[in-house]
Design an enzyme around this catalytic site. Structure first.
Site, PDB file in Angstrom:
ATOM      1  N   CYS A 126       0.837  -1.198   0.000  1.00 33.25           N
ATOM      2  CA  CYS A 126       0.000   0.000   0.000  1.00 33.25           C
ATOM      3  C   CYS A 126       0.872   1.248   0.000  1.00 33.25           C
ATOM      4  CB  CYS A 126      -0.903   0.000   1.230  1.00 33.25           C
ATOM      5  SG  CYS A 126      -1.971   1.464   1.337  1.00 33.25           S
ATOM      6  N   PRO A 127       0.825   2.052  -1.058  1.00 35.53           N
ATOM      7  CA  PRO A 127       1.631   3.280  -1.076  1.00 35.53           C
ATOM      8  C   PRO A 127       1.168   4.302  -0.038  1.00 35.53           C
ATOM      9  CG  PRO A 127       0.157   3.203  -2.970  1.00 35.53           C
ATOM     10  CD  PRO A 127       0.073   1.867  -2.312  1.00 35.53           C
TER      11      PRO A 127
END
Length: 368
Positions: free
Chosen positions: A223-224
């Site tokens: 997840c950025p």
């Protein structure tokens, strides 16, 4: 006492297996999206046998090599994980709250998204406190809502920090050595895999992350927004982060609606806002847009995570439709495996580190 055949551990992904008889037919075994071809197919292998047995030889096979090479794409110029002083129990990066190594992914996109997340929370804080709640006709209403909003906003930020700086379950690098394999005490019918990208032995349900450049236990996704993988070690904090963001987004939407209609009824009197009516409306419009967007996004993400936890499946496993080779837990046991213990208020605290080792199966074992 078992002996390990002297086969090189370098090159493509390799299967390390134990057996009491030689494999004489073509056989493939897929685990976690990882293609493994047994010795009879010519795939590089290390076989653990008894002292009175002979080690099978490894022969070249273009089909096996093509399958392996297709899976093991080269990794170039990828972001790296920064590991700051200290050492955790397994030699890999540990949780910052435990005094071990500080896990941080040096990824430009992830750092940008993380900073942007904090800026969005700060903007919501500014509009809620400076435009919506103060000044107000009811001081009690403003104080109560300010306490509620700031409480959940604090928990959201704390959960984000924990999700970002906690080791998601990285497998120690370069542990696929002959000495380490001998120490695993493998038995007949058990097989382990080496990842060619990080030279580590892949536990069951582990996947290699091309951003973190590590194999992550029970990797759900990278997840950025938290600049980290979501895996075995930090899934609780990610679930809490999405839940608390959804709560403060919904709370901000309700307060914005009450404020807007209240100001409309009072014809935008001076007590309505310390800013001009156009400036107040513009700031509230941006807040409503932000609240709607992230309330929906984080609520869906939180629900997806809880659904996967209850089904004892990660996002990658659901996406690849992998047939479970592990024994699935029940819903309640799966939830406790993520949050660490029996139900308590500590489940909702980002400052409580769950015991992820509780009830785990022996690592590195694949049953064939």
């Amino acid at each position: 006492m078992n002996a390990v055949a002297p086969v090189s551990l370098e090159g493509d992904d390799q299967e390390i297996t134990t057996a009491t008889t030689r494999l004489t037919s073509s056989h493939q075994h897929a685990a976690n999206g990882h293609t493994a071809v047994n010795v009879a197919n010519g795939h590089s292998a290390i076989t653990v046998v008894s002292d009175d047995e002979q080690s099978p030889s490894s022969e070249g096979n273009p089909v096996a090599n093509a399958l392996t090479n297709a899976y093991c794409d080269s990794v170039e110029k990828l972001p790296q994980v920064i590991e700051v002083s200290g050492r955790s129990r397994d030699g890999g990066p540990g949780s910052v709250m435990l005094g071990g190594k500080v896990w941080f992914v040096k990824d430009g996109c992830g750092v940008t998204c993380a900073v942007f997340t904090y800026l969005l929370v700060l903007y919501a804080e500014f509009v809620v406190m400076g435009v919506i709640l103060f000044p107000s006709n009811s001081l009690v209403y403003s104080i109560i809502n300010a306490v509620i909003f700031n409480f959940f906003a604090f928990l959201a930020v704390a959960s984000h920090v924990k999700a970002m700086l906690t080791d998601p379950g990285a497998v120690p690098k370069g542990n696929a050595t002959k000495e380490y394999i001998e120490g695993l005490g493998l038995k007949p019918g058990q097989v382990v895999y080496k990842c060619s990208k990080c030279s580590s032995i892949k536990p069951e349900r582990a996947h290699h992350c091309s951003v973190c450049r590590r194999c992550i236990r029970k990797m759900d996704h990278h997840c950025p927004w938290v600049n980290n993988c979501v895996g075995e070690g930090n899934q609780k904090f990610f679930v809490l982060f999405t839940m608390y963001i959804a709560i403060i987004s919904l709370h901000a939407l309700i307060m914005a609606g009450i404020k807007f209609f209240g100001c409309m009824d009072s014809q935008w009197e001076a007590e309505c806002s310390r800013f001009s009516p156009p400036a107040t409306i513009i700031m509230m419009i941006f807040l409503v847009f932000e609240g709607l967007l992230f309330a929906i996004f984080t609520a869906v993400m939180c629900g997806t995570q809880l659904h996967g936890i209850c089904n004892d499946e990660t996002g990658i496993e659901q996406l690849k439709k992998e047939s479970p080779s592990w024994e699935k837990k029940g819903k309640w046991m799966s939830i406790k495996a993520v949050f660490g213990h029996d139900f308590s208020l500590a489940w909702f605290s980002p400052f409580n580190q769950p015991d992820i080792n509780s009830g785990k199966s022996p690592p590195y074992l694949y049953h064939v």
